[in-house]
Design a protein around this motif. Structure first.
Motif, PDB file in Angstrom:
ATOM      1  N   SER A 192      -7.961   8.571  -5.493  1.00 33.47           N
ATOM      2  CA  SER A 192      -8.613   7.289  -5.773  1.00 33.47           C
ATOM      3  C   SER A 192      -7.613   6.192  -5.492  1.00 33.47           C
ATOM      4  N   PHE A 193      -8.087   5.163  -4.792  1.00 34.54           N
ATOM      5  CA  PHE A 193      -7.218   4.050  -4.426  1.00 34.54           C
ATOM      6  C   PHE A 193      -7.987   2.760  -4.629  1.00 34.54           C
ATOM      7  N   GLU A 194      -7.473   1.920  -5.527  1.00 36.74           N
ATOM      8  CA  GLU A 194      -8.116   0.647  -5.849  1.00 36.74           C
ATOM      9  C   GLU A 194      -9.611   0.846  -6.110  1.00 36.74           C
ATOM     10  N   THR A 234       0.837  -1.206   0.000  1.00 39.72           N
ATOM     11  CA  THR A 234       0.000   0.000   0.000  1.00 39.72           C
ATOM     12  C   THR A 234       0.867   1.250   0.000  1.00 39.72           C
ATOM     13  N   LYS A 235       1.924   1.230   0.788  1.00 35.33           N
ATOM     14  CA  LYS A 235       2.850   2.366   0.837  1.00 35.33           C
ATOM     15  C   LYS A 235       3.413   2.654  -0.556  1.00 35.33           C
ATOM     16  N   ASN A 236       3.834   1.625  -1.253  1.00 30.68           N
ATOM     17  CA  ASN A 236       4.396   1.800  -2.597  1.00 30.68           C
ATOM     18  C   ASN A 236       3.365   2.392  -3.558  1.00 30.68           C
ATOM     19  N   LYS A 237       2.117   1.933  -3.457  1.00 31.86           N
ATOM     20  CA  LYS A 237       1.053   2.472  -4.316  1.00 31.86           C
ATOM     21  C   LYS A 237       0.780   3.943  -4.005  1.00 31.86           C
ATOM     22  N   LEU A 238       0.802   4.296  -2.725  1.00 34.80           N
ATOM     23  CA  LEU A 238       0.587   5.690  -2.327  1.00 34.80           C
ATOM     24  C   LEU A 238       1.733   6.579  -2.801  1.00 34.80           C
TER      25      LEU A 238
END
Length: 169
Positions: free
Chosen positions: A139-141, A12-16
């Motif tokens: 927007s996240f997932e 999640t950190k990497n996606k953020l």
């Protein structure tokens, strides 16, 4: 003060981090500042980078393209007296000390920011920088997320005094 994002996993950190790098997170701030700008809204876009080393931190400032990173702030004046202003800010980039640098460049340093504002003459006194991260939107997932942070009492106290003494715009 204000809104923060925490990740519960490395994935999640990497996606953020990727969302931040792609400028897909909308960051909205409020700042109480000394001084009044000559316009009601605008955009500051330049390059910011380290200009002076201080004990424990580095002072950032305007520099040439090859020496710094691009920084963009959209601002709007919401309220002002003869000596102070409330700004609504949206930072497009997110560089170190970006808001402090840009507001100081406009001759409107953030109240209580002793690093970028040296002599405060206004009657509104603060022991900390009056900068508040009001909201984060992204927007996240496939889910739209908007987080808001309530404004701290010390900020509100100065804001109420400012509102009481506002001048017609």
């Amino acid at each position: 003060t204000g809104a923060l994002i925490f990740a519960k996993s490395q994935e999640t950190k990497n996606k953020l981090i990727q969302l931040f790098e792609e400028k897909k997170i909308k960051k909205t701030y409020y700042a109480l500042c000394e001084g009044v700008p000559t316009k009601k809204k605008g955009v500051i876009e330049n390059f910011l980078g380290p200009i002076k080393k201080l004990p424990g931190q580095t002072l950032q400032g305007v520099c040439k393209a090859g020496q710094g990173k691009s920084a963009k702030t959209i601002w709007e004046l919401k309220l002002c007296t003869n000596t102070c202003s409330l700004f609504h800010l949206q930072i497009i980039t997110g560089r170190t000390h970006q808001i402090s640098c840009h507001l100081s460049q406009m001759r409107c340093p953030i109240l209580g920011d002793s690093l970028y504002g040296k002599k405060f003459l206004s009657p509104y006194i603060s022991l900390r920088p009056m900068l508040h991260a009001f909201s984060l939107e992204f927007s996240f997932e496939e889910e739209k997320i908007r987080t808001k942070a309530p404004i701290n009492e010390d900020f509100l106290v100065i804001l109420k005094k400012l509102d009481k003494n506002k001048k017609a715009q």
